[in-house]
Design an enzyme around this catalytic site. Structure first.
Site, PDB file in Angstrom:
ATOM      1  N   LYS A   1      -0.203  -3.198  -5.626  1.00 31.78           N
ATOM      2  CA  LYS A   1       0.442  -2.946  -6.890  1.00 31.78           C
ATOM      3  C   LYS A   1       1.782  -2.232  -6.725  1.00 31.78           C
ATOM      4  CE  LYS A   1      -4.049  -1.805  -8.929  1.00 31.78           C
ATOM      5  NZ  LYS A   1      -4.814  -0.717  -9.577  1.00 31.78           N
ATOM      6  N   GLY A   2       1.980  -1.603  -5.592  1.00 32.58           N
ATOM      7  CA  GLY A   2       3.041  -0.615  -5.422  1.00 32.58           C
ATOM      8  C   GLY A   2       4.461  -1.093  -5.696  1.00 32.58           C
TER       9      GLY A   2
ATOM     10  N   GLU B   1       8.321  -4.857  -0.653  1.00 30.67           N
ATOM     11  CA  GLU B   1       7.282  -3.859  -0.361  1.00 30.67           C
ATOM     12  C   GLU B   1       7.728  -2.480  -0.850  1.00 30.67           C
ATOM     13  OE1 GLU B   1       4.437  -2.832   0.077  1.00 30.67           O
ATOM     14  OE2 GLU B   1       3.816  -2.875   2.186  1.00 30.67           O
ATOM     15  N   ASP B   2       6.770  -1.660  -1.236  1.00 30.22           N
ATOM     16  CA  ASP B   2       7.104  -0.301  -1.667  1.00 30.22           C
ATOM     17  C   ASP B   2       7.365   0.626  -0.479  1.00 30.22           C
ATOM     18  OD1 ASP B   2       4.434  -0.260  -0.871  1.00 30.22           O
ATOM     19  OD2 ASP B   2       3.715   0.836  -2.622  1.00 30.22           O
TER      20      ASP B   2
ATOM     21  N   ASP C   1       4.775   1.893   6.171  1.00 33.08           N
ATOM     22  CA  ASP C   1       4.209   3.129   6.726  1.00 33.08           C
ATOM     23  C   ASP C   1       3.810   2.846   8.185  1.00 33.08           C
ATOM     24  OD1 ASP C   1       3.141   5.780   6.573  1.00 33.08           O
ATOM     25  OD2 ASP C   1       1.168   4.969   6.120  1.00 33.08           O
TER      26      ASP C   1
ATOM     27  N   LYS D   1       8.848   4.767   6.345  1.00 33.41           N
ATOM     28  CA  LYS D   1       8.367   6.024   6.932  1.00 33.41           C
ATOM     29  C   LYS D   1       8.219   5.808   8.435  1.00 33.41           C
ATOM     30  CE  LYS D   1       4.971   7.775   4.255  1.00 33.41           C
ATOM     31  NZ  LYS D   1       3.547   8.106   3.933  1.00 33.41           N
TER      32      LYS D   1
ATOM     33  N   PHE E   1       3.436  12.199   2.056  1.00 31.39           N
ATOM     34  CA  PHE E   1       2.822  11.231   1.157  1.00 31.39           C
ATOM     35  C   PHE E   1       3.582  11.228  -0.147  1.00 31.39           C
ATOM     36  CE2 PHE E   1      -0.214   8.918  -1.330  1.00 31.39           C
ATOM     37  CZ  PHE E   1      -0.709   8.014  -0.411  1.00 31.39           C
TER      38      PHE E   1
ATOM     39  N   ASP F   1       1.306   4.893  -5.804  1.00 27.75           N
ATOM     40  CA  ASP F   1       0.196   5.736  -6.261  1.00 27.75           C
ATOM     41  C   ASP F   1      -0.271   6.747  -5.236  1.00 27.75           C
ATOM     42  OD1 ASP F   1      -1.025   3.655  -4.573  1.00 27.75           O
ATOM     43  OD2 ASP F   1      -2.913   4.552  -5.220  1.00 27.75           O
TER      44      ASP F   1
ATOM     45  N   ARG G   1       1.659   6.298 -10.685  1.00 30.41           N
ATOM     46  CA  ARG G   1       2.518   5.109 -10.576  1.00 30.41           C
ATOM     47  C   ARG G   1       3.599   5.092 -11.656  1.00 30.41           C
ATOM     48  NH1 ARG G   1       0.176   1.444  -6.956  1.00 30.41           N
ATOM     49  NH2 ARG G   1      -2.090   1.391  -6.955  1.00 30.41           N
TER      50      ARG G   1
HETATM   51  P1  IMP Z   1       1.130   0.342   6.056  1.00 27.52           P
HETATM   52  O1  IMP Z   1       0.291  -0.908   6.081  1.00 27.52           O
HETATM   53  O2  IMP Z   1       0.494   1.469   6.823  1.00 27.52           O
HETATM   54  O3  IMP Z   1       2.563   0.115   6.449  1.00 27.52           O
HETATM   55  O4  IMP Z   1       1.117   0.885   4.591  1.00 27.52           O
HETATM   56  C1  IMP Z   1       1.572   0.137   3.574  1.00 27.52           C
HETATM   57  C2  IMP Z   1       0.925   0.556   2.282  1.00 27.52           C
HETATM   58  O5  IMP Z   1       0.228   1.813   2.349  1.00 27.52           O
HETATM   59  C3  IMP Z   1       2.007   0.764   1.265  1.00 27.52           C
HETATM   60  O6  IMP Z   1       2.353  -0.448   0.640  1.00 27.52           O
HETATM   61  C4  IMP Z   1       1.354   1.723   0.324  1.00 27.52           C
HETATM   62  O7  IMP Z   1       0.580   1.002  -0.618  1.00 27.52           O
HETATM   63  C5  IMP Z   1       0.447   2.546   1.186  1.00 27.52           C
HETATM   64  N1  IMP Z   1       1.119   3.812   1.522  1.00 27.52           N
HETATM   65  C6  IMP Z   1       1.637   4.185   2.701  1.00 27.52           C
HETATM   66  N2  IMP Z   1       2.217   5.381   2.628  1.00 27.52           N
HETATM   67  C7  IMP Z   1       2.067   5.769   1.346  1.00 27.52           C
HETATM   68  C8  IMP Z   1       2.500   6.936   0.618  1.00 27.52           C
HETATM   69  O8  IMP Z   1       3.137   7.872   1.126  1.00 27.52           O
HETATM   70  N3  IMP Z   1       2.166   6.957  -0.702  1.00 27.52           N
HETATM   71  C9  IMP Z   1       1.486   5.966  -1.324  1.00 27.52           C
HETATM   72  N4  IMP Z   1       1.080   4.867  -0.693  1.00 27.52           N
HETATM   73  C10 IMP Z   1       1.373   4.773   0.636  1.00 27.52           C
HETATM   74 MG    MG Z   2      -0.799   1.502  -2.201  1.00 34.16          MG
END
Ligand code: IMP
Ligand code: MG
Length: 177
Positions: free
Chosen positions: A43-44, A99-100, A103, A131, A152, A159, A165
């Protein structure tokens, strides 16, 4: 458990607007005549997507994908499934994934691989935030809004445990204790 997290503003709505305007200009330059498909990751990305496409004055299409939840709280589990797939044919199309947050990179890398198997003409990634301190899987971000510290964040579509959100600013959760 149960205690309210303390939120501090990391990027104001005005700073976000400047970044989205810049990204829109970059994307416009590259996709003006390509009739791209922008695919938002739910949803982000919904708020970012809504603001971004309002600034794009050329033909494009919008799709969303949704992956299985990363679970509650602030930790990612690393397991991913597609629970809502792209509805239109993307073979031969120019595709931009929206993408939001990148990470660990797991989500973006998974989706870039997943979508590339559908044989688009081109496939790029636009991320509102990055990040890098948390990266486990290398991901190339073609269009980036902000590099953020290892905190975070929530707000502007993003969220914390399904909350926050709706906040117009991007905030970070202050460490408790
Ligand atoms: P990744 O797969 O670890 O790169 O993470 C991607 C997803 O994790 C993002 O699209 C977010 O939905 C969630 N996420 C990662 N870091 C955060 C944060 O700091 N706040 C909220 N959601 C996060
Ligand atoms: Mg998320």
């Amino acid at each position: 458990m149960g205690s309210e997290p303390k939120l501090s503003v990391l990027f104001t709505r005005d700073e976000i607007e400047v970044a989205v305007n810049r990204l829109a200009a970059e994307i416009r330059r590259d996709y003006l005549t390509k009739h791209p498909i922008l695919i938002g990751i739910l949803k982000g990305s919904f708020m970012f997507m809504a603001d971004l496409i309002r600034r794009l004055d050329f033909p494009l299409e919008v799709e969303f994908v949704r992956l299985s939840s990363y679970g509650r709280g602030t930790k990612s589990s690393g397991k991913i499934r597609v629970v809502h797939d792209v509805q239109s044919e993307i073979r031969g199309r120019d595709v931009l994934l929206i993408e939001d947050i990148v990470d660990t990179g797991t989500t973006a890398a998974f989706l870039l691989d997943y979508l590339s198997q559908k044989e688009p003409n081109s496939l790029k990634l636009c991320a509102l935030t990055d990040k890098p301190a948390r990266r486990q899987v290398p991901v190339n971000i073609d269009y980036l809004g902000f590099t953020i510290p290892d905190k975070f964040i929530a707000g502007y579509g993003i969220d914390w445990d399904e909350r926050f959100r709706h906040l117009p600013d991007i905030c970070f959760l202050e460490d408790e204790g």
